[in-house]
Enzyme design. Structure first.
Site, PDB file in Angstrom:
ATOM      1  N   LYS A 171      -8.922   7.293   4.118  1.00  7.92           N
ATOM      2  CA  LYS A 171      -9.039   5.914   4.578  1.00  7.92           C
ATOM      3  C   LYS A 171     -10.501   5.465   4.637  1.00  7.92           C
ATOM      4  CE  LYS A 171      -4.563   5.516   5.625  1.00  7.92           C
ATOM      5  NZ  LYS A 171      -4.036   6.854   5.336  1.00  7.92           N
TER       6      LYS A 171
HETATM    7  C1  LIG Z   1      -2.811   7.193   4.824  1.00  2.74           C
HETATM    8  C2  LIG Z   1      -2.677   8.559   4.291  1.00  2.74           C
HETATM    9  C3  LIG Z   1      -1.777   8.848   3.254  1.00  2.74           C
HETATM   10  C4  LIG Z   1      -0.860   7.799   2.686  1.00  2.74           C
HETATM   11  O1  LIG Z   1      -1.556   6.834   1.935  1.00  2.74           O
HETATM   12  P1  LIG Z   1      -0.868   5.420   1.626  1.00  2.74           P
HETATM   13  O2  LIG Z   1      -1.934   4.632   0.962  1.00  2.74           O
HETATM   14  O3  LIG Z   1      -0.448   4.856   2.938  1.00  2.74           O
HETATM   15  O4  LIG Z   1       0.296   5.700   0.741  1.00  2.74           O
HETATM   16  C5  LIG Z   1      -1.745  10.130   2.772  1.00  2.74           C
HETATM   17  N1  LIG Z   1      -2.526  11.098   3.294  1.00  2.74           N
HETATM   18  C6  LIG Z   1      -3.398  10.859   4.286  1.00  2.74           C
HETATM   19  C7  LIG Z   1      -4.201  11.979   4.826  1.00  2.74           C
HETATM   20  C8  LIG Z   1      -3.508   9.585   4.822  1.00  2.74           C
HETATM   21  O5  LIG Z   1      -4.375   9.360   5.801  1.00  2.74           O
END
Ligand SMILES: *Cc1c(COP(=O)(O)O)cnc(C)c1O
Length: 495
Positions: A112
């Site tokens: 993120k």
């Molecule tokens: C948010 C997240 C995901 C999922 O990603 P999306 O874009 O919501 O599909 C997968 N792995 C981790 C560690 C995340 O923080």
């Protein structure tokens, strides 16, 4: 050329990129999408030698056409700097026969950060461009990682406030500690009694509440979103797929024009949608492999054409993917409906009212780029253990879901193309599950006791994000029921 954006639920109105970023969600509840996906205007050969920041500019300028070169470069350089623990920002690591694109080298050690370190700068710039005088209130629902990354990105950014909602008991201990110890006068963190979908629906309802928006405007506030429904989060995620392909070329792991597959551990469908956009921009990607955990609503969707969230919500060891309503899927639905906002709005109405919808055969026919797969809890653990034993590489639980699905797809399809795995979190963030997968003897230990052991075992340095929370003070302790989120927001903002 000026690229404009439309809501997935209304084809009449268009907005600029900066307006779309400011609003987050369209007034009609739809998501902003570009009228068309722009092509790269540099060749892959030219991209080969570019830094992450240069690649980011080459990609983002195609989407954010109302930003000046100076504005965009300022945003990029303010985001991708020493907050990351490596100059390459997103390293590519060969693990066995796959390439892991490590997206966890930012401030909060999950992917993120890739988008949330730039979003505050994009937002502030957008506010200036549009003469916004109100203070911007970021409302965010999190399954664990978005919350901390958004808090870190917005903490003490002038002209902004941020309120994060997370499901009590639905995030890892490290994730929770990261959030409740967040500094910054403009930050608030609230634990809700419910799961992530409750938190996300609550935030969406607040956004759609016109009366509340008026009350806020009177008090000098306006809402925006840091969730992946904001186009200002999605576009920065396209960058690393372009970058990864160029690095594979540069390192001579692939030949010019060679197609690769990409596997993405998926929750809200943002990350994999970014890969789809990268493909449409011109990156030679063949299959987009969507990996789910036991909450396999997307796997079932790709298999049957029916999206059905009416099922048990399972808490897994990959909590950031414990999601039954994948918000960003709406952007894909809109695309395969031939950009028909009415058709999309009708399906989303069915999802909201009945929890289920079915796409037409014609729409299904356009999903050929996608493959769905899922990993059970047992398979996730085995993947972590086996990979560690074979290669010494330790991956987190989310990445392991993708690694399993990638291997399974290769075996079942006979498709031998090179595969990129989006590695979305540091193993330190989900340390208890990771270490227990490697050896049961760790099960009895506390997460903090395991930090040094993981460091020794994986021969990696303990990330700063982990060092910080070892002694940090708890600063947030608000809790509420999921139907009281609006009241809490008003209380925090004093309106
Ligand atoms: C948010 C997240 C995901 C999922 O990603 P999306 O874009 O919501 O599909 C997968 N792995 C981790 C560690 C995340 O923080």
């Amino acid at each position: 050329m000026n690229l404009l954006y439309k809501s997935t639920r209304n084809s009449e109105k268009t907005v600029t990129a900066s307006e779309a970023i400011l609003k987050g969600l369209a007034d009609d509840g739809g998501l902003f999408v570009p009228e068309s996906i722009p092509k790269l205007d540099v060749t892959l050969d030219e991209l080969k030698g570019m830094s992450y920041q240069e690649t980011a500019y080459a990609v983002m300028k195609q989407f954010f056409t109302d930003f000046t070169e100076e504005e965009l470069k300022h945003c990029i350089n303010s985001a991708y700097d020493s907050k990351f623990d490596t100059e390459v920002i997103a390293p590519l690591v060969k693990v066995g026969d796959t390439y892991h694109l490590e997206l966890f080298h930012g401030a909060t050690i999950a992917f993120k950060d890739m988008a949330l370190s730039i979003l505050p700068h994009l937002l502030i710039t957008s506010a200036k461009k549009n003469n916004v005088k109100n203070e911007i209130v970021i409302l965010t629902a999190t399954s664990g990682d978005t919350g901390k990354a958004a808090l870190a990105g917005f903490a003490d950014v002038p002209g902004t406030r941020i309120i994060v909602f997370y499901p009590k008991g639905g995030v890892s201990r490290i994730q929770e500690l990261q959030m409740v110890t967040q500094k910054g006068e403009n930050t608030s963190v609230v634990a809700i009694h419910g799961n992530f979908d409750h938190a996300q629906s609550g935030v969406k309802a607040i956004f759609e509440d016109k009366k509340l928006a008026e009350e806020l405007a009177d008090a000098g506030y306006q809402f925006s979103s840091a969730n992946s429904i904001n186009i200002g989060r999605l576009v920065p995620q396209v960058v690393y797929y372009v970058y990864a392909y160029a690095k594979l070329l540069e390192n001579e792991e692939i030949k010019a024009g060679e197609k690769i597959n990409v596997t993405v551990p998926t929750g809200n469908f943002g990350n994999i949608l970014a890969a789809y956009y990268a493909k449409q921009m011109g990156v030679p990607i063949a299959k987009l492999i969507c990996a789910s955990n036991e909450n396999k609503v997307l796997f079932d969707f790709f298999k049957t054409g029916v999206y059905d969230k009416n099922r048990e919500f399972i808490l897994t060891s990959s909590p950031s993917m414990d999601i039954l309503i994948s918000s960003n899927l709406e952007r894909l639905i809109y695309t395969i409906a031939g950009q028909d906002a009415g058709k999309n709005a009708e399906l989303m109405r069915q999802l909201k009212e009945e929890g289920v919808y079915e796409i037409t055969e014609e729409m299904r026919g356009q999903l050929g780029d996608f493959v769905g797969g899922f990993a059970t809890e047992e398979e996730t653990k085995e993947t972590i253990k086996n990979t560690y034993e074979k290669t010494g590489y330790v991956m987190d639980t989310h990445t392991a879901v993708a690694a399993h699905v990638c291997a399974q797809y290769r075996k079942e399809s006979g498709d031998e193309k090179k595969c990129l795995v989006a590695s979305t979190a540091s193993p330190y963030k989900f340390i208890h599950s990771v270490m227990t997968a490697i050896d049961d003897k760790y099960a009895k230990k506390d997460e903090f006791e395991l930090i040094d052991e993981l460091s020794a075992l994986s021969a990696t340095e303990i990330p700063n994000a982990i060092k910080e929370i070892r002694n940090a003070q708890i600063r947030h302790n608000r809790e509420c029921d999921s139907d009281k989120m609006k009241e809490i927001v008003k209380e925090i903002l004093n309106v």
